[in-house]
Enzyme design. Sequence first.
Site, short mmCIF file in Angstrom:
data_model
loop_
_atom_site.label_atom_id
_atom_site.label_comp_id
_atom_site.label_asym_id
_atom_site.label_seq_id
_atom_site.Cartn_x
_atom_site.Cartn_y
_atom_site.Cartn_z
N HIS A 72 32.68 84.77 89.69
CA HIS A 72 34.02 85.31 89.84
C HIS A 72 34.18 86.55 88.96
O HIS A 72 33.94 86.50 87.76
CB HIS A 72 35.07 84.26 89.44
N TYR A 201 46.61 81.50 88.38
CA TYR A 201 47.43 80.89 87.33
C TYR A 201 48.88 81.28 87.60
O TYR A 201 49.17 82.47 87.75
CB TYR A 201 47.01 81.40 85.95
N PRO A 293 43.42 72.86 78.74
CA PRO A 293 42.49 73.46 79.71
C PRO A 293 42.93 74.81 80.26
O PRO A 293 42.19 75.41 81.05
CB PRO A 293 42.42 72.41 80.82
N LYS A 297 38.24 76.58 78.30
CA LYS A 297 37.38 76.71 77.13
C LYS A 297 36.69 75.42 76.70
O LYS A 297 35.76 75.47 75.89
CB LYS A 297 38.20 77.25 75.94
N TYR A 385 38.88 85.32 78.12
CA TYR A 385 38.60 84.43 79.25
C TYR A 385 37.10 84.35 79.55
O TYR A 385 36.57 83.26 79.80
CB TYR A 385 39.36 84.90 80.49
#
Length: 394
Positions: A72, A201, A293, A297, A385
Amino acid sequence: MKTQVAIIGAGPSGLLLGQLLHKAGIDNIIIERQSPDYVLGRIRAGILEQGMVDLLREAGASERMDREGIVHDGIEIAFEGRSERLDLKELTGGKTVMVYGQTEITRDLMEARAASGQTTLYQVPDVAIHDAKSDKPYLTFTHEGQQVRLDCDYIAGCDGFHGVARRSIPEDSIKTFERVYPFGWLGLLSDTPPVSDELIYLNHERGFVLCSMRSATRSRYYLQVNLAEKVEDWSDERFWEELKRRLPDEVAAKLVTGPSLEKSIAPLRSFVVEPMQYGRLFLVGDAAHIVPPTGAKGLNLAASDVNSLYRILVKVYQEGRTDLLERYSEFCLERIWKAERFSWWMTSMLHQFPDMDDFSQRIQSSELDYFVGSVAGQTTIAENYVGLPYPDIR
């Protein structure tokens, strides 16, 4: 029995550490309280940082991941009727993440373990740690009805938040830092195509949403729910209806629904213990820290711990250097606290909190608008990220 490194826990962190040590010529035995089927039945994370991908390759357990994992380049953040894509690859100078489920990682590592000939003992519920502060630590446990003593040089506690490793350390020898969040994530896994090619998100007035995936045909969705909710009260139909209510109309229109393969509610907490070492006992992964979550991580932090401990032990056995052993916590904790901060911040920015007043709502909205709407803000999210660099151990 005798080995160089005794590893408690046959989840992905214990198996990864064992495989890396084996490749370096360091003997190890893994002890696991559950059965292999139980370990494989755990539904967990699926977003891998580049560091973990590279570590799995180094361990010789990446063939299927490299073939089936989905790289991704970006993620999407949606709020207040708008949606912005963060180009992770462009913002971080080429770094990406990979979608590949923890269950599949565990399966691959189990197969690599079996091929290595190293010993793994399953269904051992009564492990006890002895003399961890001496130079001759050992474990005792029952296996197949027999009492066993396992002598070793070092012990790696990879047995999770509820495991015996951390509980074996005297309370006055560690300090605990914790924050428990007033909501959980209701997760549903289904054999349906993902609603988007990349993760979404979503901050919504009814609660946070994450649209994720395990493959091109298997989806994973999460809804923020009250901690008082019970998973049995959520039928598949109720879950899909609530998900559609929170998604933007154009995304909801593309949603493919189907029977759930698994549903569960996970509470959210931030948790760290310091130090992560007690004599020759080293805590790894969830035994030492938990993150909500939201920042993807948890598994990746465990891999970072594995990397540190593995490279320290290689120095011990191949170069005779023991000076780095006492620095294990130092190497791990700097990265852990940065990941804890990022996960806490993402959670705070994307969820609805019970005590939020109008001022707090405006601050959250402004924060999202700034960080998602500026290159500097997007870069901050993207760098965290994809994962910060591993400690330089030399």
